[in-house]
Design a protein around this motif. Structure first.
Motif, PDB file in Angstrom:
ATOM      1  N   THR A 486      86.707   3.099  77.993  1.00  0.00           N
ATOM      2  CA  THR A 486      85.905   3.699  79.067  1.00  0.00           C
ATOM      3  C   THR A 486      84.951   4.737  78.489  1.00  0.00           C
ATOM      4  O   THR A 486      85.249   5.386  77.486  1.00  0.00           O
ATOM      5  CB  THR A 486      86.799   4.385  80.114  1.00  0.00           C
ATOM      6  N   PHE A 487      83.798   4.862  79.134  1.00  0.00           N
ATOM      7  CA  PHE A 487      82.835   5.896  78.768  1.00  0.00           C
ATOM      8  C   PHE A 487      81.973   6.205  79.978  1.00  0.00           C
ATOM      9  O   PHE A 487      82.000   5.480  80.987  1.00  0.00           O
ATOM     10  CB  PHE A 487      81.970   5.455  77.577  1.00  0.00           C
ATOM     11  N   SER A 488      81.235   7.279  79.881  1.00  0.00           N
ATOM     12  CA  SER A 488      80.382   7.715  80.986  1.00  0.00           C
ATOM     13  C   SER A 488      79.028   8.152  80.444  1.00  0.00           C
ATOM     14  O   SER A 488      78.930   8.668  79.319  1.00  0.00           O
ATOM     15  CB  SER A 488      81.039   8.873  81.746  1.00  0.00           C
ATOM     16  N   THR A 489      78.001   7.937  81.238  1.00  0.00           N
ATOM     17  CA  THR A 489      76.675   8.462  80.889  1.00  0.00           C
ATOM     18  C   THR A 489      76.350   9.711  81.697  1.00  0.00           C
ATOM     19  O   THR A 489      75.206  10.183  81.675  1.00  0.00           O
ATOM     20  CB  THR A 489      75.590   7.390  81.117  1.00  0.00           C
ATOM     21  N   ALA A 490      77.342  10.247  82.413  1.00  0.00           N
ATOM     22  CA  ALA A 490      77.134  11.463  83.192  1.00  0.00           C
ATOM     23  C   ALA A 490      76.701  12.603  82.283  1.00  0.00           C
ATOM     24  O   ALA A 490      77.324  12.860  81.251  1.00  0.00           O
ATOM     25  CB  ALA A 490      78.405  11.835  83.945  1.00  0.00           C
ATOM     26  N   GLY A 491      75.644  13.294  82.642  1.00  0.00           N
ATOM     27  CA  GLY A 491      75.128  14.409  81.866  1.00  0.00           C
ATOM     28  C   GLY A 491      74.172  14.010  80.766  1.00  0.00           C
ATOM     29  O   GLY A 491      73.506  14.865  80.188  1.00  0.00           O
ATOM     30  N   LEU A 492      74.124  12.704  80.466  1.00  0.00           N
ATOM     31  CA  LEU A 492      73.232  12.235  79.401  1.00  0.00           C
ATOM     32  C   LEU A 492      71.886  11.775  79.941  1.00  0.00           C
ATOM     33  O   LEU A 492      70.937  11.610  79.176  1.00  0.00           O
ATOM     34  CB  LEU A 492      73.886  11.076  78.645  1.00  0.00           C
ATOM     35  N   GLU A 493      71.834  11.525  81.254  1.00  0.00           N
ATOM     36  CA  GLU A 493      70.609  11.010  81.842  1.00  0.00           C
ATOM     37  C   GLU A 493      69.535  12.091  81.920  1.00  0.00           C
ATOM     38  O   GLU A 493      69.809  13.282  81.734  1.00  0.00           O
ATOM     39  CB  GLU A 493      70.878  10.428  83.227  1.00  0.00           C
ATOM     40  N   MET A 494      68.303  11.673  82.200  1.00  0.00           N
ATOM     41  CA  MET A 494      67.209  12.624  82.351  1.00  0.00           C
ATOM     42  C   MET A 494      67.315  13.331  83.698  1.00  0.00           C
ATOM     43  O   MET A 494      67.906  12.810  84.656  1.00  0.00           O
ATOM     44  CB  MET A 494      65.865  11.906  82.226  1.00  0.00           C
ATOM     45  N   GLU A 495      66.772  14.535  83.768  1.00  0.00           N
ATOM     46  CA  GLU A 495      66.821  15.324  85.000  1.00  0.00           C
ATOM     47  C   GLU A 495      65.647  14.954  85.895  1.00  0.00           C
ATOM     48  O   GLU A 495      64.534  14.717  85.425  1.00  0.00           O
ATOM     49  CB  GLU A 495      66.781  16.816  84.670  1.00  0.00           C
ATOM     50  N   SER A 496      65.918  14.870  87.183  1.00  0.00           N
ATOM     51  CA  SER A 496      64.870  14.510  88.127  1.00  0.00           C
ATOM     52  C   SER A 496      64.073  15.744  88.539  1.00  0.00           C
ATOM     53  O   SER A 496      64.586  16.873  88.544  1.00  0.00           O
ATOM     54  CB  SER A 496      65.466  13.834  89.358  1.00  0.00           C
ATOM     55  N   ASN A 497      62.808  15.525  88.856  1.00  0.00           N
ATOM     56  CA  ASN A 497      61.967  16.597  89.369  1.00  0.00           C
ATOM     57  C   ASN A 497      60.973  16.009  90.361  1.00  0.00           C
ATOM     58  O   ASN A 497      60.735  14.792  90.391  1.00  0.00           O
ATOM     59  CB  ASN A 497      61.221  17.327  88.241  1.00  0.00           C
TER      60      ASN A 497
END
Length: 606
Positions: A486-497
């Motif tokens: 298992t793994f997660s991409t939470a926190g690795l994605e780009m921030e929305s604006n």
């Protein structure tokens, strides 16, 4: 990025025959990545990369007709290098312009083709027609890289639950596509069609969507076909690529446990041989083999001379003696100090084996012998241990020991001895036949000169424990249906604006009669960028006196670009001069000034 559809390509040629007159086959061999000057493929072209199967077929030469020479010549037509396949290609430079850095918002044209190979073919390779793709490097409108946003090439190792020593890595390809969701990689031991091949499935746990199903590429090898495609030969989804690795077949440890390894599950010493580090057992011995190596190629006199163990574990339980057979004659020579067990990884069963040793001194019993010394430490050792699996229906049975003694023959009693491959129906975890001893050449070396075997009597003499030990040889375990990563991409994605209309721009500005994207004298354009990708935008171009020159509607969802072709609303080229562009969006407006200098003055007014 591209998919793997072409990799199943196979085309039989009834025209290209082999030396025996049989039809031959073109098989998929690799991918080519090209850059083109134009979106139609006209003009200059350059091959940027080739990704090919690892099979010894690299550069391919073929006889091709050369029109300028008027004759056939032998030239290189494909540029493989056994690089392994890929499902994406990262580009940061302009291959048609001296590998200069790509310019933001500029259009670049590419194509990916697949090619097949037939050693008997005329020609030897067939290549698919290119499907052209125009891309523009751009700065996203509504997202930005945060402090923790991943970069392309970052690797995240997945958490693991299960027995294997395999691993799963998540490799970031496009950070802008990361979702922040959780994912799992699970395994099946067979393909949907029943083919025995470990394969994996990638699931978005957050949404429940299966993203990749029954992919057989493990460690860069397709386990269903045996084809080596390289670690990059797996799909790219949600901005990342999953790379699954299986462990190398290896002996991980030789350790000592309270008797009944899995039943009691009490470790006494983590190392009593060469691995994971050299160390003595609890009664002064150290375990060696005749080769002096912990695990080697087949036919080396190590613990597993014939490499039958694969992913099985072996246990020597010194709490219970068992009938012993001679290594050479395969006749009964007394009782062994131990019972031998195979922990079958394929079935999950603990199977008792037929124990034996090389009775080299003629002394009754499994004895410490001056005839044997450990090859590493040079100390006397007990006679080398050998064990034998039984036929599937006749594993060693303690209740039949009297019969075994009466039989006085390993094969008669149901064991699989030397050269029994033609009659033994037992197999390894991987399905290979077993026709020789399962454990081989195992030496308990008396390192201290006063050591004893780890039986109950041995501990009564040595002290430390009141019960006998089991010595356990543990092999690496492959990925299987018992494993989940298992793994997660939470926190690795780009921030929305929020969309900011102030970022809208037009280029080139000023326009000096030329745009690098123009293809001919009638093709004139300036490009508006950073337009909203969701919702409409209207561009109105005015002369300085307020006259409306052109209205452009932008409703191209997913694109932040559109262009003005330097014409007015009557499709006539505009005159040189200053213009004002008013861009209206649902998020606010932007006003731009634009200078136009036409290469030829066609109108003196707009």
């Amino acid at each position: 990025m591209w998919d793997d559809t072409a990799e199943s390509y196979s085309a039989t040629s009834e025209v290209d025959l082999d030396a025996n007159g049989n039809p031959t086959t073109f098989l998929f061999e690799g991918y080519n990545v090209y850059q083109y000057e134009t979106a139609s493929g006209a003009g200059a072209m350059k091959r940027l990369a080739t990704y090919d199967v690892v099979n010894g077929v690299t550069e391919i030469y073929d006889t091709v007709f050369n029109a300028s020479l008027g004759e056939n010549i032998n030239i290189r037509t494909q540029f493989g290098s056994d690089s392994g396949l890929a499902q994406f290609h990262a580009i940061s430079t302009d291959g048609l312009n001296g590998n200069s850095k790509l310019t933001t918002n500029r259009a670049y044209n590419y194509a990916v083709t697949a090619y097949g190979y037939n050693a008997d073919g005329i020609p030897k390779t067939l290549e698919s027609s290119p499907v052209y793709l125009t891309v523009r490097p751009e700065v996203p409108n509504t997202m930005t890289a945060g402090e923790n946003t991943a970069s392309a090439g970052d690797v995240v190792s997945a958490a693991h639950d299960g027995p294997s020593q395999g691993s799963v890595d998540m490799v970031v390809v496009d950070p802008s596509q990361l979702t922040g969701d959780d994912y799992s990689v699970t395994f099946d031991d067979a393909m949907p069609d029943g083919t025995a091949a470990v394969n994996w499935t990638l699931t978005n746990v957050t949404t429940g969507e299966v993203l990749v199903a029954n992919n057989a590429v493990v460690g860069g090898v397709n386990t269903a076909t045996g084809l080596e495609v390289g670690p990059g030969g797996t799909p790219v989804v949600h901005g990342f690529q999953v790379q699954v690795n299986g462990p190398q077949e290896d002996l991980l440890s030789v350790s000592e446990w309270d008797h009944g390894w899995k039943e009691n599950n009490v470790e006494r010493d983590p190392a009593v041989s060469y691995v994971p580090w050299a160390s003595l057992g609890r009664t002064g011995y150290i375990i060696e083999n005749r080769a002096g190596e912990h695990y080697a190629l087949p036919y080396t006199r190590d613990f597993d001379r014939f490499n039958y163990w694969e992913s099985d574990d072996v246990e020597l339980d010194f709490s219970t003696p068992s009938v012993g057979w001679d290594y050479i004659s395969e006749t009964v020579i007394g009782y062994a100090d131990f019972s031998a067990y195979r922990h079958n990884f394929a079935t999950g069963q603990k199977e008792q084996m037929y124990a034996g040793w090389w009775d080299s001194d003629g002394i009754a019993g499994h004895s410490l012998s001056a005839s044997w010394t450990g090859p590493i430490y040079g100390k006397n050792a007990w006679e080398p241990i050998y064990t034998f699996v039984g036929m599937v229906a006749t594993p060693y049975d303690p209740a039949k020991e009297a019969q075994y003694i009466a039989d006085n023959d390993l094969t008669t009693s149901g064991g699989c001895g030397w050269g029994s491959g033609g009659s033994c129906d037992n197999t390894t975890t991987g399905g290979a036949g077993i026709g020789y001893p399962y454990m081989t050449a195992t030496l308990f070396t008396d390192y201290l000169g006063s050591g004893v075997l780890p039986t109950q009597a041995g501990f009564e003499y040595w002290g430390g424990f009141t019960t006998a030990s089991s010595v356990v040889f543990q092999m690496s375990k492959p990925n299987s249906s018992a494993d989940t990563f298992t793994f997660s991409t939470a926190g690795l994605e780009m921030e929305s604006n929020d969309f900011d209309p102030d970022r809208i721009s037009v280029w080139p500005n000023p326009y000096y009669g030329y745009n690098p994207e123009e293809r001919d004298a009638l093709d004139r354009r300036v490009m508006f960028s950073h337009l909203p990708t969701e919702g409409p935008a209207t561009i109105r171009i005015f002369a300085l006196d307020g006259t409306l020159v052109r209205t452009i509607k932008h409703n191209d969802m997913g694109s932040q670009h559109t262009y003005w072709d330097m014409k007015n609303n009557f499709e006539l080229p505009v005159a040189s001069g200053m213009y004002v562009a008013h861009v209206e969006t649902n998020h606010g407006d932007k006003i731009l000034k634009l200078a136009v200098i036409q290469p030829e003055q066609r109108l003196d007014v707009y």
